[in-house]
Design an enzyme around this catalytic site. Structure first.
Site: not given
Ligand code: CA
Length: 419
Positions: A137, A205
């Site tokens: 990411h 997440e």
């Molecule tokens: Ca974040």
């Protein structure tokens, strides 16, 4: 310790083979049913075990007091610490075991169907921190917004980069979010404008919930970290990319992030996740001594994100895995406290967007659509570059071993137009 290393265990409560909540899981949450106040419960199959109802039958649940088993958040129970909570979970497994009929005849008194219950935020979240610990990411974002040849900033491989988020706007699965409004600068040659966010995104997440830490001034080492971690949940860190792009320099995210974050309702304990630990990527250059650790602390948890339009079929837009994290939880907690910062029961520390190495495993629309240059085709013929009003975003997480699924349920949130 009850977990997927004991596939032979089963419960007298019927559990479907595809259930996220077999007896090997036993996650904790807060639920309510009509006419009753929210209280702690443990998921088993399609049911919830009402801990206060078990206590009312005079069945021993250890040192937990009635008022703690009726509290609207888990924090009072968590204040007993890791050992007491782990013993309680073992005790619950014993009571739900197929070989034990102590509670079986009383099931109507102690079990509630999940479909009849409303789930609430499981803990009062004092402080929320978001890390930025997925190398794929961070590299993708660095390539898009900075220099593709030097995507990672110089500090990235030396410390788990993070920032303090805001807990007041953390919502539980099922609660809608409103499209945020704010200041953006769509044209770099023009003055900024105010209006609804045009580039609304999710971030896939996982988060962990802490027990109490140490007094202010002291640090938690990587070896001690797990003693202070209760368990994990799915975390959707909603992000307004156009607001973020204009506001984030030089102090980082602010209004692009604090309008909403969504969590799954069940806290899956570290004990349940133990069989899924795997080795992480080799950290090169070597980290400073306070960030070194023993053992495996990455966890093999399959993740997926689905976008469900108001009318029509949903589409899974990402398959990722928590094992891809560069920085693990024990390093994050050690780093967070290395300066003497204290943590409290119910703090939430989130991983940062979890992207894997290939395009099917990216954890945000920013990456999936590569800044809007590669729109996703939806089954109804429409396209998505970012998230539209009335879309529902669903994230799911599960770990599987020995035919046992340790699931997290889901975090499901609908986007409503800006107010
Ligand atoms: Ca974040």
């Amino acid at each position: 310790m009850i977990n997927a290393d004991h596939p032979e265990l089963s419960s007298w409560v019927e559990v479907q083979p595809q259930s996220d909540f077999p007896i090997q899981n036993l996650p904790f949450g807060i639920f309510s049913v009509a006419g009753k106040l929210p209280r702690p419960g443990v998921a088993i199959g399609e049911f919830i075990l009402d801990l206060s109802a078990v206590h009312d039958l005079g069945i021993d649940l250890g040192s937990f007091k009635k008022e703690e088993l009726l509290a609207p958040v888990l924090n009072p129970m968590m204040a007993h610490g890791k050992k007491a909570m782990a013993m309680l979970r073992e005790r619950i497994a014993y009571l739900l075991d197929a070989k034990n009929d102590e509670l079986k005849g009383l099931s109507e008194k102690v079990l509630v169907k999940q479909s009849h219950a409303k789930m609430h935020l499981p803990v009062h979240i004092g402080d929320y921190t978001d890390f930025y610990s997925s190398i794929d990411h961070a590299t993708n974002v660095g390539m898009m917004f900075r220099d593709p040849a030097n995507a990672l900033l110089p500090n990235w491989k030396h410390l788990p980069v993070g920032y303090h988020g805001r807990s007041s706007s953390i919502l539980v699965s099922g609660e809608p979010i409103y499209r945020p409004k704010g200041q953006t600068r769509p044209d770099p040659e023009q003055n900024p404008v105010y209006g609804p966010c045009r580039l609304l995104d999710f971030e896939l997440e996982m988060g962990f919930i802490t027990f109490d830490g140490k007094p202010l001034g002291q640090s938690i080492s990587t070896a001690e970290a797990e003693e202070h971690i209760f368990g994990m949940l799915i975390f959707n860190d909603w992000s307004a990319r156009d607001i973020q792009k204009w506001e984030y320099i030089p102090l980082g995210p602010f209004l692009a992030k604090n309008f909403a974050s969504s969590i799954s309702p069940w806290i899956v304990t570290l004990e349940a996740l133990k069989p899924f630990k795997v080795k992480g990527e080799k950290q090169e250059p070597a980290v400073l001594p306070y960030l070194r650790f023993e053992g495996n602390h990455n966890i093999d948890i399959d993740l997926e994100v689905e976008i469900l339009p108001e009318q029509g079929e949903g589409k899974v837009v990402s398959h990722s895995n928590y094992k891809y994290m560069y920085w693990n939880m024990v390093q994050q907690l050690a780093h967070h406290t290395v300066n003497g910062c204290n943590i409290r029961p119910g703090d939430l520390l989130a991983s940062g967007t979890i992207s894997g190495p290939d395009t099917g495993s990216y954890g945000s629309m920013l990456e999936i659509s590569w800044q809007g240059t590669k729109p996703v085709q939806m089954p109804d013929g429409s396209e998505r570059k970012f998230i539209q009003d009335h879309d529902t975003v669903i994230m799911r997480a599960k770990a599987e071993k020995n035919g046992v699924r340790i699931g997290f349920g889901e975090v499901r949130s609908k986007v409503l137009p800006a107010l």
